[in-house]
Design an enzyme around this catalytic site. Structure first.
Site, short mmCIF file in Angstrom:
data_model
loop_
_atom_site.label_atom_id
_atom_site.label_comp_id
_atom_site.label_asym_id
_atom_site.label_seq_id
_atom_site.Cartn_x
_atom_site.Cartn_y
_atom_site.Cartn_z
N GLY A 47 0.83 -1.20 0.00
CA GLY A 47 0.00 0.00 0.00
C GLY A 47 0.86 1.23 0.00
N GLU A 67 3.61 -3.38 -6.26
CA GLU A 67 4.11 -4.28 -5.22
C GLU A 67 3.67 -5.72 -5.35
OE1 GLU A 67 3.41 -2.41 -1.45
OE2 GLU A 67 4.71 -0.74 -1.95
N SER A 88 -7.86 4.69 13.17
CA SER A 88 -7.43 4.91 14.55
C SER A 88 -6.46 6.07 14.60
CB SER A 88 -6.76 3.66 15.12
OG SER A 88 -7.66 2.60 15.19
N GLU A 120 11.55 -6.34 0.31
CA GLU A 120 11.20 -7.70 -0.06
C GLU A 120 9.68 -7.79 -0.20
OE1 GLU A 120 12.21 -12.15 1.76
OE2 GLU A 120 12.26 -10.41 3.07
#
Length: 197
Positions: A47, A67, A88, A120
């Site tokens: 993300g 990704e 949050s 990675e």
């Protein structure tokens, strides 16, 4: 707009986090190992930040391409839907960040490619990912995605996005057993599937 001062509101950022699932020997999720702070070295979901000139759905597809190793030609074959919003107050130590979570399903299992802020990228069994010390609130996002996909298998044909266009009942049965993590009676499964439009 007289009297409106955007500086009177505290700034915050919007990100997208993608739970990309596939079925191999188990239900697997794509994760990255963060290459920078915060949480450098820890596993996370793919993300990133939504750009100022970018729609949220476009950001999710961009981050997924960066990704996952999925090519632009493969992306239309990925089931991708908004999962939930995670906000949050302390979810990101850098600043106030609200994330739009996405659930993605793919039948292909491309070799993952680490994006710009990752060292990675890999596929992990969901059970291993949930046992790991994931960055941010990514365990909560992953839990929500797994719960969503398991529930949707009850009342939709979503499982067919994890098999080829031509599939056998045995292949579909295997998908249900792996995603739900239970043994399903094949005769009952066959009757239920064949009764579905």
């Amino acid at each position: 707009m007289d009297g409106y001062d955007p500086a009177s509101f505290p700034p915050f950022a919007v990100t997208v986090d993608i739970v990309l699932l596939t079925v191999a020997e188990s239900l697997e999720v794509l994760v990255i190992r963060r290459g920078s702070e915060p949480f450098a070295g820890r596993l996370a979901l793919p993300g990133g930040f939504v750009l100022s000139d970018e729609a949220v759905d476009a950001a999710a597809r961009r981050e997924l391409a960066e990704e996952s190793g999925l090519s632009a030609a493969e992306l239309p074959g990925v089931h991708l839907e908004q999962l939930a919003t995670f906000g949050s107050v302390d979810r990101d130590p850098r600043m106030r960040v609200v994330s739009v979570g996405y659930l993605g399903l793919t039948r292909s299992r491309p070799a993952p490619v680490a994006g710009s802020d990752a060292i990675e990228a890999m596929w992990l069994p969901v059970t291993d990912a949930l046992a790991a010390d994931l960055a941010f609130d990514h365990r909560q996002i992953l839990d929500a995605a797994v719960e969503r996909v398991r529930a949707k298998l009850e009342y939709t044909t979503l499982a067919t996005s994890l098999v080829d266009a031509d599939f056998t009942l045995g292949e579909l049965h295997r998908i249900y057993e792996i995603v739900w993590g239970v043994t399903i009676d094949l005769a009952n499964f066959r009757r239920k599937v064949l009764a579905t439009d």
